[in-house]
Design a protein around this motif. Sequence first.
Motif, PDB file in Angstrom:
ATOM      1  N   THR A  48       6.545  13.736  -6.672  1.00 51.34           N
ATOM      2  CA  THR A  48       6.752  12.422  -7.285  1.00 51.34           C
ATOM      3  C   THR A  48       7.682  11.613  -6.391  1.00 51.34           C
ATOM      4  N   GLY A  49       8.757  12.244  -5.920  1.00 54.40           N
ATOM      5  CA  GLY A  49       9.694  11.578  -5.023  1.00 54.40           C
ATOM      6  C   GLY A  49       9.025  11.175  -3.724  1.00 54.40           C
ATOM      7  N   LEU A  50       8.214  12.082  -3.162  1.00 55.58           N
ATOM      8  CA  LEU A  50       7.545  11.780  -1.901  1.00 55.58           C
ATOM      9  C   LEU A  50       6.572  10.618  -2.061  1.00 55.58           C
ATOM     10  N   LYS A  51       5.903  10.558  -3.224  1.00 54.25           N
ATOM     11  CA  LYS A  51       4.947   9.471  -3.454  1.00 54.25           C
ATOM     12  C   LYS A  51       5.657   8.125  -3.503  1.00 54.25           C
ATOM     13  N   ILE A  52       6.761   8.075  -4.246  1.00 57.19           N
ATOM     14  CA  ILE A  52       7.532   6.829  -4.295  1.00 57.19           C
ATOM     15  C   ILE A  52       8.055   6.517  -2.898  1.00 57.19           C
ATOM     16  N   GLY A  53       8.513   7.561  -2.213  1.00 60.11           N
ATOM     17  CA  GLY A  53       9.093   7.398  -0.873  1.00 60.11           C
ATOM     18  C   GLY A  53       8.102   6.827   0.123  1.00 60.11           C
ATOM     19  N   ILE A  54       6.871   7.364   0.126  1.00 61.81           N
ATOM     20  CA  ILE A  54       5.900   6.876   1.113  1.00 61.81           C
ATOM     21  C   ILE A  54       5.533   5.426   0.798  1.00 61.81           C
ATOM     22  N   GLY A  55       5.487   5.078  -0.487  1.00 62.94           N
ATOM     23  CA  GLY A  55       5.209   3.693  -0.863  1.00 62.94           C
ATOM     24  C   GLY A  55       6.290   2.759  -0.349  1.00 62.94           C
ATOM     25  N   LEU A  56       7.549   3.171  -0.543  1.00 62.73           N
ATOM     26  CA  LEU A  56       8.665   2.345  -0.065  1.00 62.73           C
ATOM     27  C   LEU A  56       8.662   2.249   1.459  1.00 62.73           C
ATOM     28  N   SER A  57       8.328   3.350   2.144  1.00 62.48           N
ATOM     29  CA  SER A  57       8.284   3.343   3.605  1.00 62.48           C
ATOM     30  C   SER A  57       7.324   2.272   4.095  1.00 62.48           C
ATOM     31  N   TRP A  58       6.172   2.256   3.465  1.00 61.61           N
ATOM     32  CA  TRP A  58       5.130   1.324   3.905  1.00 61.61           C
ATOM     33  C   TRP A  58       5.547  -0.110   3.606  1.00 61.61           C
ATOM     34  N   LEU A  59       6.247  -0.316   2.486  1.00 61.60           N
ATOM     35  CA  LEU A  59       6.790  -1.644   2.194  1.00 61.60           C
ATOM     36  C   LEU A  59       7.779  -2.052   3.266  1.00 61.60           C
ATOM     37  N   ALA A  60       8.658  -1.097   3.626  1.00 58.26           N
ATOM     38  CA  ALA A  60       9.753  -1.430   4.533  1.00 58.26           C
ATOM     39  C   ALA A  60       9.260  -1.641   5.960  1.00 58.26           C
ATOM     40  N   ILE A  61       8.257  -0.867   6.381  1.00 60.19           N
ATOM     41  CA  ILE A  61       7.873  -0.948   7.790  1.00 60.19           C
ATOM     42  C   ILE A  61       7.312  -2.325   8.116  1.00 60.19           C
ATOM     43  N   VAL A  62       6.518  -2.881   7.187  1.00 59.66           N
ATOM     44  CA  VAL A  62       5.932  -4.193   7.455  1.00 59.66           C
ATOM     45  C   VAL A  62       7.041  -5.225   7.627  1.00 59.66           C
ATOM     46  N   ALA A  63       8.015  -5.181   6.720  1.00 60.13           N
ATOM     47  CA  ALA A  63       9.123  -6.132   6.809  1.00 60.13           C
ATOM     48  C   ALA A  63       9.949  -5.913   8.071  1.00 60.13           C
ATOM     49  N   ALA A  64      10.217  -4.647   8.385  1.00 63.93           N
ATOM     50  CA  ALA A  64      11.061  -4.360   9.544  1.00 63.93           C
ATOM     51  C   ALA A  64      10.380  -4.804  10.830  1.00 63.93           C
ATOM     52  N   GLU A  65       9.089  -4.549  10.918  1.00 63.97           N
ATOM     53  CA  GLU A  65       8.371  -4.905  12.144  1.00 63.97           C
ATOM     54  C   GLU A  65       8.303  -6.416  12.353  1.00 63.97           C
ATOM     55  N   MET A  66       8.315  -7.166  11.251  1.00 62.11           N
ATOM     56  CA  MET A  66       8.336  -8.622  11.386  1.00 62.11           C
ATOM     57  C   MET A  66       9.565  -9.048  12.167  1.00 62.11           C
TER      58      MET A  66
END
Lengths: 265, 290
Positions: free
Chosen positions: B218-236
């Motif tokens: 459950t933690g990993l699922k939330i974590g991977i979702g947040l990672s993907w949210l963050a990477i797009v913003a960070a790469e901008m």
Amino acid sequence: MSHPYLSLENVGMDFTVGGRVFHAVTDVNLAIERGQFVSIIGHSGCGKSTLLNIVAGLARCTEGGVILDGQEVNSPGPDRAVVFQNHSLLPWLTAYQNVRLAVDKVFGGRKSTTERHDWTLHNLRLVHMDHAVDKRPDELSGGMKQRVGIARALAMEPKVLLMDEPFGALDALTRAHLQDTVMEIQTRLNSTVIMITHDVDEAVLLSDRIVMMTNGPSATIGEVLAVDLPRPRRRLDLSDDARYIGYRAAVLRFLYERHAKHEAA
Amino acid sequence: MSTISENGAVGRVQGGGGLAALAATLHSALVRARTKLLDLLPLVVALVTLLGLWELACRGAGSSLPPPSRVVTDTWPLIIDPFFDNGGVDKGLFWHLTASLERVAIGFALSSITGIALGVLIGQSSLAFRGLDPIFQVLRTVPPLAWLPISLAAFRHADPSAIFVIFITSIWPIILNTAVGVRQIPQDYRNVARVLRLSPLEFFFRIMLPATVPFIFTGLKIGIGLSWLAIVAAEMLIGGVGIGFFIWDAWNSSLMSEIILALVYVGLVGFILDRVITLIGNRVAGRKVG
């Protein structure tokens, strides 16, 4: 001088709750011979389970001590295998794997892989569960789970088998079947057993001695009743046996006359 | 004469049986295909309706956003060739997505290992829990991008900074869920372990890990979702190759259609990541994780 196989000497257990000391169990003295089946009966809250946990080593008594086969008990170990009230099988393992885990742990250094495999199956056969070795606990009924729990405990070849209300959660018919299985195995292996129960019939049917506990706080042994009925015992034959009825009445009198629980149940 | 006719009759019956069997298989395949299609029907209807509304809303000449038909015609070269590479940041969408996924993979792998370890620590030791849990509770509310300046200052390079942002974003749910999982291990299992005298290592692998797997995932699922949210913003912000930068670059060139296409890809990849973790979780636990 000869020591009993298992002895509880002046065992007492205090709990400190909010700075106040609460004596749960005091002055318990009990000697159990090898091969004896002893039941501990009493109203809920009388410290039966505490006593069993002390023998198991899962709880440390605050006074006195427990000696098994010449050695003091101070930590849990497979020589005092426990059959827990709610089976406590690991849900991610099959029946076989649950027993095998115990077998590997206890006999890992002493038996070969084939021997351990055979020993695991042998114990599942003893409890009549060899037909469901590859089932997981959630695929088994309550009675079957408890059978596997018993197989796991037996597979450790314990010096004393501890059973904490092993059939409490089962329906009457399943319970009778399991009681028969336990009697059959105990006669066959001559195991030393301590069983916690609050079922009077169960206690009389299975036990050589019934230890009756007074109510807490400061619960202790009120009376010990020797059940002198020949084995093998058959519940149907016993149901109108005068001695059986007498033993049953004695336990009932202790529980409901002399040590009745007065608060609302 | 009679034997021949008999043989013929037998042959015909057998042929009929074969045909009937074939027809039956065909029929059941058709039935299965139809139920599959019927299952998908609501989704198709919803999709068509939404696209239709969008088309209607953005159809006018003065519209600030392109309608779906324009998006497809505008980005057709990108859709049919995601693998081109003209050097620099002028690459196909496949390469941008791969670059982003690579950063997520590294950051998420690090946060999984560290997160599970820390979760076990605060789940198992009440001392560690009392010391660390309040800190974690505060840190986990810090938005991902707020970490970026600090990590840029610390690492001085774009790539490790982005990876650190992934790490620090996704670690909290992994820690906290693992800790909850460890704390809910029934006392019975612990008692079994004590009676069997399992060593701490045996306890970890044979009881704690399997008992905690559903919580960890459950933690990993939330974590991977947040990672993907963050990477797009960070790469901008950090630039280079990556789907986040692709979107930023398209914005700077006012290529709205490309942004919309990228969003579709981002959504689909995020969805696939979530499914993959669920699938692995079910495999590892040998039962449904959720």
